[in-house]
Design a protein around this motif. Structure first.
Motif, PDB file in Angstrom:
ATOM      1  N   LEU A  80       0.875  -1.138  -0.148  1.00  0.00           N
ATOM      2  CA  LEU A  80       0.021   0.147   0.047  1.00  0.00           C
ATOM      3  C   LEU A  80       0.866   1.232  -0.034  1.00  0.00           C
ATOM      4  N   PHE A  81       1.797   1.120   0.880  1.00  0.00           N
ATOM      5  CA  PHE A  81       2.777   2.342   0.875  1.00  0.00           C
ATOM      6  C   PHE A  81       3.684   2.431  -0.382  1.00  0.00           C
ATOM      7  N   GLY A  82       3.831   1.655  -0.873  1.00  0.00           N
ATOM      8  CA  GLY A  82       4.943   1.521  -2.107  1.00  0.00           C
ATOM      9  C   GLY A  82       6.341   1.735  -1.312  1.00  0.00           C
ATOM     10  N   MET A  83       6.565   0.834  -0.429  1.00  0.00           N
ATOM     11  CA  MET A  83       7.905   0.980   0.195  1.00  0.00           C
ATOM     12  C   MET A  83       8.979   0.055  -0.529  1.00  0.00           C
ATOM     13  N   GLU A  84       8.839  -0.435  -1.566  1.00  0.00           N
ATOM     14  CA  GLU A  84       9.626  -1.394  -2.379  1.00  0.00           C
ATOM     15  C   GLU A  84      10.839  -0.663  -2.633  1.00  0.00           C
ATOM     16  N   GLY A  85      10.803   0.658  -3.201  1.00  0.00           N
ATOM     17  CA  GLY A  85      12.243   1.117  -3.568  1.00  0.00           C
ATOM     18  C   GLY A  85      12.788   1.863  -2.456  1.00  0.00           C
ATOM     19  N   LYS A  86      12.154   2.042  -1.220  1.00  0.00           N
ATOM     20  CA  LYS A  86      12.995   2.713  -0.251  1.00  0.00           C
ATOM     21  C   LYS A  86      13.741   1.594   0.432  1.00  0.00           C
ATOM     22  N   LEU A  87      13.231   0.054   0.413  1.00  0.00           N
ATOM     23  CA  LEU A  87      14.021  -0.903   1.142  1.00  0.00           C
ATOM     24  C   LEU A  87      15.047  -1.449   0.244  1.00  0.00           C
ATOM     25  N   ASN A  88      15.036  -1.201  -1.018  1.00  0.00           N
ATOM     26  CA  ASN A  88      16.036  -1.564  -2.032  1.00  0.00           C
ATOM     27  C   ASN A  88      16.987  -0.762  -2.320  1.00  0.00           C
ATOM     28  N   ALA A  89      16.985   0.513  -1.843  1.00  0.00           N
ATOM     29  CA  ALA A  89      17.612   1.447  -2.214  1.00  0.00           C
ATOM     30  C   ALA A  89      18.190   2.454  -1.031  1.00  0.00           C
ATOM     31  N   GLY A  90      19.186   3.264  -1.511  1.00  0.00           N
ATOM     32  CA  GLY A  90      19.776   4.433  -0.989  1.00  0.00           C
ATOM     33  C   GLY A  90      18.992   5.519  -1.018  1.00  0.00           C
ATOM     34  N   ASP A  91      19.142   6.398  -0.147  1.00  0.00           N
ATOM     35  CA  ASP A  91      18.398   7.896  -0.280  1.00  0.00           C
ATOM     36  C   ASP A  91      19.125   8.735  -1.197  1.00  0.00           C
ATOM     37  N   ALA A  92      18.434   9.883  -1.486  1.00  0.00           N
ATOM     38  CA  ALA A  92      18.923  11.013  -2.422  1.00  0.00           C
ATOM     39  C   ALA A  92      18.442  12.034  -2.072  1.00  0.00           C
ATOM     40  N   HIS A  93      17.524  12.730  -3.349  1.00  0.00           N
ATOM     41  CA  HIS A  93      16.850  13.731  -3.165  1.00  0.00           C
ATOM     42  C   HIS A  93      17.500  14.857  -2.594  1.00  0.00           C
ATOM     43  N   LEU A  94      18.780  15.319  -2.923  1.00  0.00           N
ATOM     44  CA  LEU A  94      19.376  16.352  -2.809  1.00  0.00           C
ATOM     45  C   LEU A  94      20.563  16.974  -3.611  1.00  0.00           C
ATOM     46  N   ALA A  95      20.939  18.143  -3.409  1.00  0.00           N
ATOM     47  CA  ALA A  95      22.175  18.489  -4.374  1.00  0.00           C
ATOM     48  C   ALA A  95      23.256  18.849  -3.130  1.00  0.00           C
TER      49      ALA A  95
END
Length: 804
Positions: free
Chosen positions: A152-167
């Protein structure tokens, strides 16, 4: 009408380089995974911060390096351009499960050799129950297991990957070089009082920072030596000189400060690249490129070390190199990130810290270079404000006319005040940049994961609310349950149940986010990324521990328009006019509008109720009220960084749902707006397909009613026009006036345009070989149309074509 050569064409070699990169088949690449595994095995006794530093060092010292014969820049992510490295420390599970399926996907196809499969099988036992995914799942309380099972929360990508969304702080990097960061880390390390318990961890962090800085320097020197070797064997005098200059530059940057434009571009590229070797988090962005690069450009022009034409070619080379970075996602994750996007955003325009128009000569050059390359990367964003240079704005529209979905426009007039309201210092708020799709942050000072942490699917939750708290798709209980729709005597009863349920579900989403954040903090700290973000070195903390100056995150709310249209249909047709009974509507939903009687009900839902996107308060204000519940609830829950150093440490709303509208739609039954089960939801905050009948002005007015000052995670609006509409000069002027009105008077947050005809898209679906270069705006990013799944292609084809 200005012709397609308005921006000129790529140089012959950059055109050839572009084609070479585009022709490369993307393969799954095991090299990084092999070296990462070896580093982890060798450092089992080390703190995780040190393991991560030693891992990056091992990879940078041993990975394959090459310099393409047409490139002006050195640096590669994998053994071949567009190959996707594997990051086993996050997860190997989906990779092993899909080894034989990558080539059979409907969209986001990857290729894999038998040798790579064997390499991955050989390391898989080491990573079993020994990665971020395993540890993240172990932290999740039983209360949220139902949401993980149903996705439901679409957490697949968060458990499989690192963070980013920054410069990161590219401006400071260019001025000081990594040498400056190294000096600060040494000074901070030497100043530690090791009797203070916190200093034990800080001491290890500083040692890790020094290791990765030295590793980056070694990596650059490897290219310096390679360039010198290639020069020694080069017979063409001009290319020989280029390679010798490349060798000189790579021996200098990014360790030393940059002195000219060529050095600055190479330095930035090295860091942009290595950050994506360190971690597979996406949306690592270039920040305000035209602002921090302008001094080097002007200096090089003045001292004669580069011409405008040479700088333009260098930029086109940088964007082609940017496209070489790739990421393989699980099949489930591709549903929300269709087209293999990396979201590497470049921001230009906007205002200076002293509130003047920031457009400069390099701003125009970046526009021209992106127009010439016409690629899906980088993701170009222009910061709009009321006093934006009219000539520059005119050129932005010219780029839009080329039809590859860029630039996106973000509005200073709403984003800057919103930031200040959240506690961001004024001078930092004026220096914000886009960092992914439409999300925004202060470059070099902002913590991880500004957005995309979890999805809240509004229409699916509405169905759950109508079903006494039981999810209609899975049959599992999501929330307590506040009655069945058939028994709700008034619209207010339904709204009250929505309010309680949304608050409950929001709380569950925070529990999941916090568990994954905790796991990421402990398991996969990113050392280089932290070092280059202020003020992690000063605080002796990684970003996840609270090292950044600012830290805000948001989830994504999906299906805004469907929610609006559903509420309007229920309120008007069921409760106000009583044309449909509660039982009739519910049975029609359960039937997916299949029977003749239910098809008639579907027609009423579609045709007889007001629709979001037409400037009608009877529908627009319903979703504003429903959305307010989420905005009010989410602000109650601080993040794991709260009170650990950063300003903020809290959450806010965001509608930048990438292509999750397709994936989330696939998990959502028929909805009261007349939408069939499993069909895509409306994307971002855009109206549902062909429901916006009153033209673009009405769409803008509808969207402006959302509390955009509180939806700081991004208010994503996609619009579509045909090339024919913008072929006339008067229509171009109309579009400029329309956008100015949207931003200046209506306080819109964001808008971007697909300038492509429905006929072209349909032909591309039938004859992909004739449309190899066709690029479309999917959500807050562009992708090659041919690599998208048919469902995503259909979603884009179905969007409303606006006229002026």
């Amino acid at each position: 009408m200005k012709n397609e050569n308005h921006f000129g064409t790529l140089t012959e070699r950059m055109q050839a380089f572009r084609e070479e990169v585009l022709d490369e088949k993307p393969y799954v690449d095991a090299e990084r995974a092999i070296w990462a595994t070896e580093a982890y095995r060798e450092s089992l006794n080390q703190p995780r911060v040190m393991v991560r530093a030693l891992m990056l060092q091992k990879i940078l010292e041993h990975m394959t390096v090459y310099i393409e014969d047409k490139s002006l820049l050195a640096g590669n992510q994998a053994t071949k351009n567009r190959n996707a490295p594997v990051f086993p420390e996050y997860t190997l599970e989906f990779v092993m499960n899909e080894l034989d399926l990558f080539e059979k996907r409907d969209g986001d196809v990857f290729y894999i050799t038998e040798e790579t499969k064997e390499q991955l099988r050989s390391i898989a036992p080491f990573w079993e129950n020994n990665n971020l995914r395993a540890r993240g799942e172990a932290l999740l309380p039983d209360e949220v297991s139902v949401f993980m099972e149903t996705g439901l929360f679409g957490m697949e990508g968060k458990l499989n990957a690192g963070d980013a969304h920054l410069a990161v702080n590219y401006e400071r990097l260019l001025k000081e070089g990594l040498r400056g960061y190294e000096a600060k880390a040494r000074a901070c390390k030497e100043a530690l009082d090791l009797t203070d318990p916190d200093s034990i961890d800080k001491n290890v962090f500083y040692k890790a920072v020094l290791i990765v800085i030295e590793a980056v320097r070694t990596f650059a020197l490897r290219y310096s030596e390679l360039a010198a070797d290639l020069a020694a064997r080069e017979s063409d005098a001009a290319r020989k000189a280029e390679l010798l200059e490349m060798s000189r530059i790579c021996a200098k940057v990014p360790y030393e400060p940059a002195s000219n434009f060529r050095e600055a571009v190479q330095s930035v590229w090295f860091i942009q690249l290595i950050l994506q070797i360190e971690s597979n988090g996406h949306s690592l962005s270039y920040g305000r490129f035209d602002q921090y690069m302008e001094p080097y450009y002007e200096k090089s022009l003045q001292d004669g070390t580069i011409t405008r034409e040479e700088a333009l070619e260098l930029l086109t080379c940088l964007w082609i190199k940017t496209l070489t970075i790739n990421k393989v996602r699980s099949q489930a994750h591709t549903l929300s990130s269709a087209g293999s996007p990396m979201y590497q955003n470049v921001t230009i325009g906007g205002q200076t810290v002293d509130k003047k128009d920031a457009v400069n000569p390099l701003s125009f050059l970046v526009l021209q270079s992106v127009a010439q390359t016409r690629l899906t990367q980088p993701n170009l964003t222009v910061r709009y404000h009321a006093n934006l240079d009219p000539k520059f704005f005119d050129e932005c529209i010219e780029v839009m006319k080329l039809g590859f979905g860029m630039p996106a426009l973000n509005n200073d007039e709403i984003i800057i005040p919103s930031f200040i309201q959240w506690g961001v210092k004024e001078e930092d708020a004026y220096n914000y940049s886009a960092i992914g799709c439409v999300e925004t942050a202060v470059p070099g000072k902002w913590g991880y994961r500004c957005t995309g942490m979890s999805y809240i699917n509004f229409p699916r939750l509405l169905l759950c609310v109508m079903n006494d708290g039981v999810d209609l798709t899975s049959g599992k209980r999501f929330v307590k349950g506040y009655g069945r729709f058939q028994d709700m005597e008034s619209y207010e009863e339904l709204l009250d149940a929505w309010d309680k349920s949304l608050r409950e579900l929001t709380r569950y989403s925070v529990i999941v986010e916090n568990a994954i954040d905790k796991a990421s903090e402990r398991d996969v700290p990113d050392i280089l990324c932290s070092a280059l973000t202020d003020d992690c070195i000063g605080r002796g903390k990684t970003i996840k521990e609270g090292g950044a100056v600012y830290d805000f995150i948001s989830g994504l709310q999906v299906g805004i328009a469907n929610m609006a249209d559903s509420l309007a249909a229920v309120k008007k047709l069921v409760y106000d006019e009583k044309k449909i009974t509660r039982d009739e509507l519910w049975n029609a939903i359960l039937d997916d509008f299949q029977s003749p009687e239910n098809q008639k009900i579907q027609e009423m839902l579609i045709n007889d109720a007001p629709k979001y996107g037409n400037d009608n308060d009877d529908v627009d204000l319903l979703v504003v009220r429903a959305y307010d519940t989420y905005i009010d609830e989410i602000k109650k829950y601080p993040s794991t960084r709260y009170h650990r150093g950063p300003i903020g440490g809290i959450r806010y709303a965001g509608t930048s749902s990438i292509s999750a509208n397709v994936g989330q739609g696939m998990g959502t039954m028929a909805t009261p707006d007349g939408r069939h089960a499993f069909e895509p939801l409306a994307e971002g905050c855009s109206p549902a397909h062909n429901c916006d009948k009153n033209g673009p002005t009405a769409v803008f007015k509808t969207v402006s009613k959302l509390p955009t000052d509180k939806i700081t995670g991004g208010v994503l609006l996609n619009q579509k026009m045909t090339p024919q509409v913008l072929s006339r000069e008067e229509n171009k002027q109309k579009l400029e006036m329309l956008i100015r009105t949207f931003f200046n008077r209506l306080h819109g947050y964001h808008v971007q345009y697909n300038i492509v005809s429905r006929e072209t898209l349909i032909d591309a679906q039938l004859h992909p070989e004739k449309h190899k270069d066709l690029i479309v705006r999917v959500a807050g990013y562009s992708a090659f149309f041919n690599v998208l799944s048919k469902k995503t292609q259909d979603d884009i084809i179905g969007r409303t074509e606006q006229t002026l």
